[in-house]
Design a protein around this motif. Structure first.
Motif, short mmCIF file in Angstrom:
data_model
loop_
_atom_site.label_atom_id
_atom_site.label_comp_id
_atom_site.label_asym_id
_atom_site.label_seq_id
_atom_site.Cartn_x
_atom_site.Cartn_y
_atom_site.Cartn_z
N UNK A 77 -9.36 -19.31 62.16
CA UNK A 77 -10.41 -18.49 61.39
C UNK A 77 -9.84 -17.08 61.62
N UNK A 78 -10.25 -16.39 60.36
CA UNK A 78 -9.94 -14.88 60.61
C UNK A 78 -11.08 -14.10 60.03
N UNK A 79 -10.93 -12.78 59.81
CA UNK A 79 -12.23 -11.88 59.09
C UNK A 79 -12.52 -12.47 58.03
N UNK A 80 -11.51 -13.17 56.95
CA UNK A 80 -11.68 -13.43 55.78
C UNK A 80 -12.75 -14.66 55.76
N UNK A 81 -12.50 -15.57 56.68
CA UNK A 81 -13.27 -16.75 56.42
C UNK A 81 -14.24 -16.82 57.70
N UNK A 82 -14.69 -15.79 58.35
CA UNK A 82 -15.47 -15.67 59.41
C UNK A 82 -16.90 -16.13 59.08
#
Length: 247
Positions: free
Chosen positions: A25-30
């Protein structure tokens, strides 16, 4: 609880999910992780995400439920038709010729990340249709989502979900029932649905074909390498790996 995870909470859950499954999980799919966690906390009747973190780190079944909830189960019958055209017209004929020499007339296939079962059923329909007399096959279908596996095992699909199936297969392998179609037992019995976390090594060996399409995109490079090495260990010397076009 607040509407969003704090950065510290996000990192806690992101790290434990990665350690357990390789899913990144990264900021784009947080936002996906945020909404799924709020849902789990509410369902368990807890007061905070910290309480839920303590639960998943002490309860294996709840950890499985969390991993189930954060996976994406997008699939359909005959998804990405060129893959199945190559499977039917090149891969299977080549394997048949190869196995005539070795006298091993069973084709072994793994549908890894099979979601709700459309992919392994598609594979099974093709094999039932084109394999020569005297040849057999077995399909292992695995996923990290227990809910998806249950759908696959049941083999019932609403009418809207069978639109990609050619009529010759639909009439041969499915029974029309209220609100949808039921896979016939002759096809269902050929697939073994089983829970498997791709972060762990496979127990099977000498697989002729592995389908793992649109799964590796959820892993970072290190986790992808680990999964592909597991596939390498599980596959026969002359075998085929299918991955998604974006991978």
């Amino acid at each position: 609880m607040s509407g969003f995870l704090s950065d510290e909470e996000f990192n806690l859950f992101r790290n434990v999910i990665y350690a357990e499954s390789g899913i990144t999980f990264s900021s784009t799919n947080r936002s996906i992780l945020d909404s799924r966690l709020k849902e789990r906390v509410r369902e368990k009747g807890l007061n905070s995400v910290q309480e839920y973190y303590r639960l998943i780190t002490s309860n294996r079944e709840e950890m499985k439920s969390l991993l189930d909830s954060v996976t994406t189960n997008l699939t359909r019958f005959f998804r990405n038709q060129p893959h199945f055209d190559a499977f039917e017209n090149y891969v299977i004929p080549h394997l048949v010729e190869q196995k005539k020499v070795t006298l091993d007339k069973k084709i072994r296939i793994w549908s890894a990340g099979c979601s709700t079962g459309e992919e392994p059923y598609t594979i099974a329909m093709i094999l039932k249709d084109i394999l020569p007399m005297g040849f057999d096959f077995e399909i292992m279908a695995s996923d990290i989502s227990l809910k998806s596996l249950m759908v696959g095992q049941q083999g019932f699909y609403p009418e809207s979900r069978v639109t990609g199936i050619p009529e010759k297969y639909l009439s041969r392998f499915f029974v029309k029932v209220d609100n949808g179609y039921q896979v016939k037992d002759e096809l269902k019995s050929r697939i073994r649905f089983d829970y498997h976390n791709l972060k762990h090594a496979a127990t099977t060996r000498n697989l002729d074909v592995v389908f793992c399409r649109n799964v590796l995109i959820y892993f970072d490079e290190a986790a992808q390498l680990e999964v592909v090495n597991h596939f390498w260990d599980a596959m026969a010397p002359k075998s085929y790996l299918y991955i998604g076009h974006s991978e």
